[in-house]
Design an enzyme around this catalytic site. Sequence first.
Site, short mmCIF file in Angstrom:
data_model
loop_
_atom_site.label_atom_id
_atom_site.label_comp_id
_atom_site.label_asym_id
_atom_site.label_seq_id
_atom_site.Cartn_x
_atom_site.Cartn_y
_atom_site.Cartn_z
CE LYS A 83 -4.36 0.51 2.51
NZ LYS A 83 -4.89 0.48 3.88
C1 E4P Z 1 -8.26 1.33 3.94
O1 E4P Z 1 -7.49 0.55 3.42
C2 E4P Z 1 -8.05 1.97 5.22
O2 E4P Z 1 -7.29 1.09 6.02
C3 E4P Z 1 -9.32 2.23 5.98
O3 E4P Z 1 -10.46 1.82 5.26
C4 E4P Z 1 -9.43 3.59 6.57
O4 E4P Z 1 -10.65 3.68 7.28
P1 E4P Z 1 -10.93 4.84 8.36
O5 E4P Z 1 -11.18 6.10 7.63
O6 E4P Z 1 -12.15 4.35 9.08
O7 E4P Z 1 -9.71 4.90 9.23
#
Ligand code: E4P
Length: 218
Positions: A83
């Site tokens: 990522k």
């Molecule tokens: C996506 O890959 C992120 O890890 C995640 O969905 C972020 O979510 P949040 O905005 O609830 O922290």
Amino acid sequence: MKFFVDTADVAAIAELDALGMVDGVTTNPSLIMKSGRDIHEVTREICALVAGPVSAEVVATEADAMIREGRRLAEIADNIAVKVPMTWDGLKACRALRNDGCMVNVTLCFSTNQALLAAKAGASFISPFIGRLDDINLDGLQLIGDIRIIYDNYGFETEVLAASIRSANHIAECAKLGADVATAPPDVIRKLVQHPLTDRGMDAFLADWAKTGQRIVA
Ligand code: E4P
């Protein structure tokens, strides 16, 4: 639509995986912090449990360092999706890691133009964050629909991975909009089963059954 679980909690992943609900996993630095575990150790454990892509996020901000971190994370298992953040350096890292043959998930996407750039950089997944847009009075679901249209217009193969999902309704709407994947916390996935008429129906059936005095298994 594929379901990814947005957590580094191995027990929660295992519970949902046993029901066939887990097509992949997404983690991020905040989720690793929440797990209290070592990133290499917990990511290896998740990759051994789940056959699908497991996103593990770099924390460097400069492309060369991101590429080094990405390569290190990719060594953990074949199903790692590295990522990288939606920045110019992140896009450079995306292209380099894709050339290595790694899956790459471009994260922190908040606009259609960002999604277009990620697709052109060869991203395997784009992660538009619905909940965080909703938090500032913008329309996260609209972004999912718009990216779907743009990717379909040009035949981009990057998968739309709807992220920052906060409710069961988000998941239903993403499915209608044609998101390829929804990543959600375990508690949101568990909530998908809930309906008050199911509960009421169960109560009525069980009350009537009790009146029969019968047993199915003696
Ligand atoms: C996506 O890959 C992120 O890890 C995640 O969905 C972020 O979510 P949040 O905005 O609830 O922290």
